[in-house]
Design a protein around this motif. Structure first.
Motif, short mmCIF file in Angstrom:
data_model
loop_
_atom_site.label_atom_id
_atom_site.label_comp_id
_atom_site.label_asym_id
_atom_site.label_seq_id
_atom_site.Cartn_x
_atom_site.Cartn_y
_atom_site.Cartn_z
N ILE A 120 8.25 -37.88 -13.82
CA ILE A 120 9.47 -37.39 -13.18
C ILE A 120 9.74 -35.94 -13.60
N ARG A 121 9.56 -35.63 -14.88
CA ARG A 121 9.76 -34.25 -15.35
C ARG A 121 8.80 -33.30 -14.64
N HIS A 122 7.55 -33.73 -14.48
CA HIS A 122 6.56 -32.90 -13.78
C HIS A 122 6.95 -32.70 -12.33
N PHE A 123 7.38 -33.77 -11.68
CA PHE A 123 7.78 -33.71 -10.27
C PHE A 123 8.92 -32.71 -10.09
N VAL A 124 9.93 -32.78 -10.95
CA VAL A 124 11.08 -31.88 -10.84
C VAL A 124 10.69 -30.44 -11.19
N SER A 125 9.83 -30.27 -12.19
CA SER A 125 9.41 -28.92 -12.58
C SER A 125 8.65 -28.21 -11.47
N GLU A 126 8.09 -29.00 -10.55
CA GLU A 126 7.36 -28.43 -9.41
C GLU A 126 8.21 -28.43 -8.14
#
Length: 272
Positions: free
Chosen positions: A32-38
């Motif tokens: 989820i953190r990766h998804f939001v960071s992108e």
């Protein structure tokens, strides 16, 4: 701009993002953190109150409006404010919901009955009947006399909830039809031993239309596992269910991923 800009993942909690009785996995949190960071947007859709959900999702980068009370509330997670409510008791000029609740108290002596308002969960049955989950949840609840809640214009009900044996709940549903409240509401099982009523035409899916108004052009990817998620999956652009979802939900979903215990959201982000 990132590779997930223009996409919103909205996920059910229990059985989809979180194993029942468990916690969000490290794998799901990192995904989820990766998804939001992108550039992606992430939100939750649950039958819980915002307060109850907060204890489970603490630390997640939730950056889009979330759906609570199974569609009766839209909530700005970042701003910590209610954006919209759709009360169960709106338009009930005959005050049939309190009458139905009174009859339930008489006919179902083993049930745990709960009235949800915007600011609290009111348990209107004896403490001995409490749903075993209550002490382990992240929200306050009060044992309340039903008669203090009967002025539904002053205190609108967002949801009426019953926890009981499934065979008892079947009788509860029949009683709602006999007393004319079923026609005022959207009723559904959220677990085998849980039955809930929210306002007519209200669901997690119907509230997505308001999310779309706030986020024009967004592609919505919805994840859910049980019957109260069906309308949300149907309203989404892409629908996702874990492999251990209810059979009807498995059929409704466009994509079927691994079980919640095997990090469904991490699988989804990788697939996206």
């Amino acid at each position: 701009m990132g590779k997930f800009t223009g996409k919103l993942i909205i996920s059910d909690l229990d059985g989809t993002l979180i194993p029942r009785g468990g916690k969000i996995s490290v794998e799901n949190r990192e995904a989820i953190r990766h998804f939001v960071s992108e550039g992606g947007l992430f939100a939750i859709a649950t039958g819980r109150t915002p307060e109850a959900a907060a204890g489970y999702v603490e630390g997640l980068p939730i950056n889009a409006p979330g759906v609570f009370f199974n569609g009766a509330m839209l909530y700005d997670w970042q701003g910590q404010k209610v954006l919209k409510t759709l009360p169960l008791t709106a338009g009930d000029e005959e005050n049939r919901w309190p009458a139905f609740a009174r009859e339930c108290l008489k006919r179902f002596p083993e049930a745990c009955l709960e009235v949800y308002t915007a600011d609290n969960c009111h348990v209107v049955t004896p403490e001995a009947n409490d749903d075993p989950r209550l002490p382990f949840e992240y929200y306050r609840y009060d044992h309340t006399e039903l008669e203090t809640l009967v002025d539904t214009k002053k205190t609108p009900w967002l949801k009426f909830f019953a926890c009981d044996k499934h065979e008892h709940l079947e009788e509860y549903v029949k009683l709602a039809e006999e007393m004319g409240v079923a026609q005022l509401a959207n009723g559904f099982y959220s677990e085998d031993n849980y039955y809930e009523f929210v306002a007519r035409e209200v669901s997690k899916g119907s509230m997505l239309s308001h999310v779309r108004e706030m986020l024009p052009g967004i592609e919505i990817i919805a994840c859910g596992d049980y019957l109260n998620d069906k309308e949300m999956l149907e309203a989404a652009d892409i629908s996702v269910a874990p492999e251990n979802a209810h059979a009807e939900i498995g059929k409704a979903a466009k994509l079927k991923g691994p079980a919640v215990e095997d990090h469904l959201i991490a699988w989804l982000v990788e697939k996206l």
